[in-house]
Design a protein around this motif. Structure first.
Motif, PDB file in Angstrom:
ATOM      1  N   GLN A  76       0.836  -1.268   0.047  1.00 18.18           N
ATOM      2  CA  GLN A  76       0.135  -0.051  -0.110  1.00 18.18           C
ATOM      3  C   GLN A  76       0.732   1.233  -0.098  1.00 18.18           C
ATOM      4  OE1 GLN A  76      -3.156  -0.687  -0.322  1.00 18.18           O
ATOM      5  NE2 GLN A  76      -2.765  -2.761  -0.365  1.00 18.18           N
ATOM      6  N   LEU A  77       2.123   1.140   0.129  1.00 15.83           N
ATOM      7  CA  LEU A  77       3.122   2.396   0.218  1.00 15.83           C
ATOM      8  C   LEU A  77       3.415   2.870  -1.220  1.00 15.83           C
ATOM      9  CD1 LEU A  77       5.320   1.040   3.169  1.00 15.83           C
ATOM     10  CD2 LEU A  77       3.204   2.583   3.275  1.00 15.83           C
ATOM     11  N   GLY A  78       3.180   2.291  -2.172  1.00 15.16           N
ATOM     12  CA  GLY A  78       3.487   2.462  -3.593  1.00 15.16           C
ATOM     13  C   GLY A  78       4.973   2.403  -3.762  1.00 15.16           C
ATOM     14  N   LEU A  79       5.571   1.617  -3.210  1.00 11.00           N
ATOM     15  CA  LEU A  79       7.163   0.917  -3.225  1.00 11.00           C
ATOM     16  C   LEU A  79       6.948  -0.088  -4.490  1.00 11.00           C
ATOM     17  CD1 LEU A  79       8.336   1.212   0.577  1.00 11.00           C
ATOM     18  CD2 LEU A  79       8.637   2.599  -1.061  1.00 11.00           C
ATOM     19  N   PRO A  80       8.448  -0.422  -4.890  1.00 11.89           N
ATOM     20  CA  PRO A  80       8.565  -1.266  -5.790  1.00 11.89           C
ATOM     21  C   PRO A  80       8.122  -2.664  -5.380  1.00 11.89           C
ATOM     22  CG  PRO A  80      10.555   0.034  -5.786  1.00 11.89           C
ATOM     23  CD  PRO A  80       9.692   0.556  -4.480  1.00 11.89           C
ATOM     24  N   LYS A  81       7.340  -3.131  -6.265  1.00 15.66           N
ATOM     25  CA  LYS A  81       6.759  -4.632  -5.915  1.00 15.66           C
ATOM     26  C   LYS A  81       7.922  -5.682  -5.797  1.00 15.66           C
ATOM     27  CE  LYS A  81       3.117  -7.890  -7.302  1.00 15.66           C
ATOM     28  NZ  LYS A  81       2.221  -8.379  -8.382  1.00 15.66           N
ATOM     29  N   VAL A  82       7.740  -6.415  -4.532  1.00 15.86           N
ATOM     30  CA  VAL A  82       8.698  -7.378  -4.512  1.00 15.86           C
ATOM     31  C   VAL A  82       7.886  -8.596  -3.983  1.00 15.86           C
ATOM     32  CG1 VAL A  82      10.771  -5.932  -3.803  1.00 15.86           C
ATOM     33  CG2 VAL A  82       8.976  -6.796  -2.083  1.00 15.86           C
ATOM     34  N   SER A  83       8.682 -10.081  -4.018  1.00 21.40           N
ATOM     35  CA  SER A  83       8.038 -11.100  -3.969  1.00 21.40           C
ATOM     36  C   SER A  83       7.528 -11.229  -2.248  1.00 21.40           C
ATOM     37  CB  SER A  83       8.886 -12.359  -4.248  1.00 21.40           C
ATOM     38  OG  SER A  83       9.986 -12.453  -3.449  1.00 21.40           O
ATOM     39  N   THR A  84       6.671 -12.364  -1.780  1.00 19.52           N
ATOM     40  CA  THR A  84       6.188 -12.388  -0.373  1.00 19.52           C
ATOM     41  C   THR A  84       7.614 -13.125   0.153  1.00 19.52           C
ATOM     42  OG1 THR A  84       4.162 -13.103  -1.194  1.00 19.52           O
ATOM     43  CG2 THR A  84       4.836 -13.901   1.103  1.00 19.52           C
ATOM     44  N   MET A  85       8.626 -13.821  -0.587  1.00 15.25           N
ATOM     45  CA  MET A  85       9.632 -14.333   0.379  1.00 15.25           C
ATOM     46  C   MET A  85      10.599 -13.105   0.750  1.00 15.25           C
ATOM     47  SD  MET A  85      11.470 -16.508   1.246  1.00 15.25           S
ATOM     48  CE  MET A  85      10.947 -18.192   0.705  1.00 15.25           C
ATOM     49  N   VAL A  86      10.819 -11.943  -0.088  1.00  8.19           N
ATOM     50  CA  VAL A  86      11.674 -10.887   0.236  1.00  8.19           C
ATOM     51  C   VAL A  86      10.947 -10.146   1.378  1.00  8.19           C
ATOM     52  CG1 VAL A  86      12.450  -8.669  -0.466  1.00  8.19           C
ATOM     53  CG2 VAL A  86      12.461 -10.889  -2.090  1.00  8.19           C
ATOM     54  N   LEU A  87       9.572 -10.099   1.387  1.00  7.88           N
ATOM     55  CA  LEU A  87       8.934  -9.348   2.612  1.00  7.88           C
ATOM     56  C   LEU A  87       9.302 -10.153   3.803  1.00  7.88           C
ATOM     57  CD1 LEU A  87       5.764  -8.126   0.555  1.00  7.88           C
ATOM     58  CD2 LEU A  87       7.609  -6.709   1.257  1.00  7.88           C
ATOM     59  N   GLY A  88       9.146 -11.495   3.472  1.00  7.42           N
ATOM     60  CA  GLY A  88       9.319 -12.329   4.876  1.00  7.42           C
ATOM     61  C   GLY A  88      10.758 -11.887   5.273  1.00  7.42           C
ATOM     62  N   ILE A  89      11.548 -12.050   4.385  1.00  2.92           N
ATOM     63  CA  ILE A  89      13.160 -11.953   4.811  1.00  2.92           C
ATOM     64  C   ILE A  89      13.142 -10.379   5.790  1.00  2.92           C
ATOM     65  CG2 ILE A  89      15.349 -11.327   4.159  1.00  2.92           C
ATOM     66  CD1 ILE A  89      15.100 -13.591   2.072  1.00  2.92           C
ATOM     67  N   LEU A  90      12.690  -9.430   4.918  1.00  4.89           N
ATOM     68  CA  LEU A  90      12.599  -8.179   5.650  1.00  4.89           C
ATOM     69  C   LEU A  90      12.085  -8.034   7.156  1.00  4.89           C
ATOM     70  CD1 LEU A  90      11.663  -5.820   2.612  1.00  4.89           C
ATOM     71  CD2 LEU A  90      13.972  -6.192   3.786  1.00  4.89           C
ATOM     72  N   ALA A  91      10.949  -8.640   7.192  1.00  2.00           N
ATOM     73  CA  ALA A  91      10.021  -8.934   8.492  1.00  2.00           C
ATOM     74  C   ALA A  91      10.967  -9.467   9.428  1.00  2.00           C
ATOM     75  CB  ALA A  91       8.608  -9.291   8.460  1.00  2.00           C
ATOM     76  N   ILE A  92      11.382 -10.684   9.070  1.00  4.69           N
ATOM     77  CA  ILE A  92      12.075 -11.437  10.156  1.00  4.69           C
ATOM     78  C   ILE A  92      13.469 -10.751  10.543  1.00  4.69           C
ATOM     79  CG2 ILE A  92      13.218 -13.323   8.806  1.00  4.69           C
ATOM     80  CD1 ILE A  92      12.215 -15.375  10.748  1.00  4.69           C
ATOM     81  N   GLY A  93      14.122 -10.153   9.499  1.00  9.04           N
ATOM     82  CA  GLY A  93      15.339  -9.636   9.718  1.00  9.04           C
ATOM     83  C   GLY A  93      15.396  -8.355  10.523  1.00  9.04           C
ATOM     84  N   ILE A  94      14.505  -7.626  10.221  1.00 13.29           N
ATOM     85  CA  ILE A  94      14.245  -6.255  10.797  1.00 13.29           C
ATOM     86  C   ILE A  94      13.835  -6.652  12.436  1.00 13.29           C
ATOM     87  CG2 ILE A  94      12.907  -4.283  11.215  1.00 13.29           C
ATOM     88  CD1 ILE A  94      12.834  -3.968   8.064  1.00 13.29           C
ATOM     89  N   TYR A  95      12.835  -7.575  12.594  1.00 14.27           N
ATOM     90  CA  TYR A  95      12.655  -8.151  14.029  1.00 14.27           C
ATOM     91  C   TYR A  95      13.912  -8.534  14.840  1.00 14.27           C
ATOM     92  CZ  TYR A  95      10.165 -10.672  17.455  1.00 14.27           C
ATOM     93  OH  TYR A  95       9.871 -11.100  18.870  1.00 14.27           O
ATOM     94  N   THR A  96      14.480  -9.627  14.170  1.00 16.11           N
ATOM     95  CA  THR A  96      15.726 -10.330  14.953  1.00 16.11           C
ATOM     96  C   THR A  96      16.883  -9.308  15.052  1.00 16.11           C
ATOM     97  OG1 THR A  96      15.028 -12.356  13.633  1.00 16.11           O
ATOM     98  CG2 THR A  96      17.034 -12.169  14.825  1.00 16.11           C
ATOM     99  N   ALA A  97      17.015  -8.220  14.279  1.00 17.08           N
ATOM    100  CA  ALA A  97      17.984  -7.318  14.516  1.00 17.08           C
ATOM    101  C   ALA A  97      17.981  -6.678  15.757  1.00 17.08           C
ATOM    102  CB  ALA A  97      17.991  -6.103  13.438  1.00 17.08           C
ATOM    103  N   THR A  98      16.815  -6.412  16.464  1.00 21.64           N
ATOM    104  CA  THR A  98      16.493  -5.834  17.871  1.00 21.64           C
ATOM    105  C   THR A  98      17.446  -6.725  18.785  1.00 21.64           C
ATOM    106  OG1 THR A  98      14.605  -6.878  18.242  1.00 21.64           O
ATOM    107  CG2 THR A  98      14.443  -4.757  17.185  1.00 21.64           C
ATOM    108  N   TYR A  99      17.315  -8.026  18.790  1.00 18.97           N
ATOM    109  CA  TYR A  99      17.852  -8.938  19.512  1.00 18.97           C
ATOM    110  C   TYR A  99      19.322  -9.068  19.599  1.00 18.97           C
ATOM    111  CZ  TYR A  99      12.957 -10.357  20.859  1.00 18.97           C
ATOM    112  OH  TYR A  99      11.758 -10.300  21.342  1.00 18.97           O
ATOM    113  N   VAL A 100      19.931  -9.068  18.234  1.00 20.27           N
ATOM    114  CA  VAL A 100      21.214  -9.019  17.860  1.00 20.27           C
ATOM    115  C   VAL A 100      21.759  -7.766  18.310  1.00 20.27           C
ATOM    116  CG1 VAL A 100      22.808  -8.729  15.848  1.00 20.27           C
ATOM    117  CG2 VAL A 100      20.948 -10.332  15.782  1.00 20.27           C
ATOM    118  N   ALA A 101      21.155  -6.451  18.095  1.00 18.57           N
ATOM    119  CA  ALA A 101      21.552  -5.367  18.762  1.00 18.57           C
ATOM    120  C   ALA A 101      21.920  -5.243  20.266  1.00 18.57           C
ATOM    121  CB  ALA A 101      20.636  -4.125  18.388  1.00 18.57           C
ATOM    122  N   GLU A 102      20.763  -5.910  21.008  1.00 18.41           N
ATOM    123  CA  GLU A 102      21.311  -6.002  22.598  1.00 18.41           C
ATOM    124  C   GLU A 102      22.069  -7.038  22.854  1.00 18.41           C
ATOM    125  OE1 GLU A 102      18.872  -4.231  25.026  1.00 18.41           O
ATOM    126  OE2 GLU A 102      19.509  -3.120  23.118  1.00 18.41           O
TER     127      GLU A 102
END
Length: 215
Positions: A76-102
């Motif tokens: 819905q943001l009008g950004l370039p279309k990517v696959s569900t797999m790429v979106l899943g990688i972004l979701a799980i990577g950005i989420y896990t990054a918080t634990y890596v940071a700590e």
């Protein structure tokens, strides 16, 4: 064994997608987590504030909601279309990054302050102090907790099953349509995850022994 050898096409795709989510999300989480972890101890108040807000906001949000945002909100943001797999990688990577940071922040705090001060005294900027002096030592002390984060990441890949990604968490429903016993399928899935976790545990012991000798 017929459940495996009679459905190698599904098992192969599911395992491949699980590993893709794991490695893609892991690389993203490690890179972003190191940056955010350094920001959390940076001498610049704005950097510390941004790092703190990011960690507290994302880490306290359920992973399922993070997936919802990327799978349904991103288009819905009008950004370039990517696959569900790429979106899943972004979701799980950005989420896990918080634990890596700590974990990184905890490792940085184990490095004696005098070493960072000595590096600054010879004129090194903050970036070089972190990359050349602090982080190499911090990584040695955070191998066990870091590997625990990646084991959790591996198991969290099953969340993608609820968002049309064929991975090990979703293979049961696909095989049920072929008439396979759901309990047997789940037992095989559990066995595969146990094997993958054991592999990560071996890697943890290897890195601990290697860096203990290096000291």
């Amino acid at each position: 064994m017929d459940v495996i050898f009679g459905n190698t096409d599904l098992w192969g795709r599911a395992l491949s997608n699980t590993l893709t989510l794991f490695f893609g999300g892991g690389v993203l989480a490690l890179i972003l987590g190191i940056i955010v972890g350094a920001m959390r101890v940076a001498p610049v108040p704005i950097a510390r504030g941004v790092g703190t807000v990011y960690v507290n906001l994302i880490r306290n949000t359920p992973l399922t909601l993070v997936f919802f945002f990327f799978i349904f909100g991103y288009p819905q943001l009008g950004l370039p279309k990517v696959s569900t797999m790429v979106l899943g990688i972004l979701a799980i990577g950005i989420y896990t990054a918080t634990y890596v940071a700590e974990v990184i922040r905890a490792g940085i705090n184990t490095v004696p302050v005098g070493q960072a001060e000595a590096a600054r005294a010879i004129g090194l900027p903050f970036g070089q102090v972190m990359s050349l002096v602090v982080l190499p030592q911090a990584f040695r002390s955070v191998v066990p907790p870091m590997m625990s984060v990646f084991i959790a990441l591996l198991k969290n890949t099953t969340v993608a099953a609820g968002f049309s990604v064929l991975e090990l968490g979703a293979v049961r429903s696909y095989l049920s349509e072929r008439g396979e016993n759901a309990l047997v399928v789940l037992l095989w899935v559990a066995l595969i995850f146990v094997a993958l976790v054991m592999l990560l545990s071996w890697l943890q012991r290897y890195l601990e022994n290697k860096w203990r000798i290096a000291r």
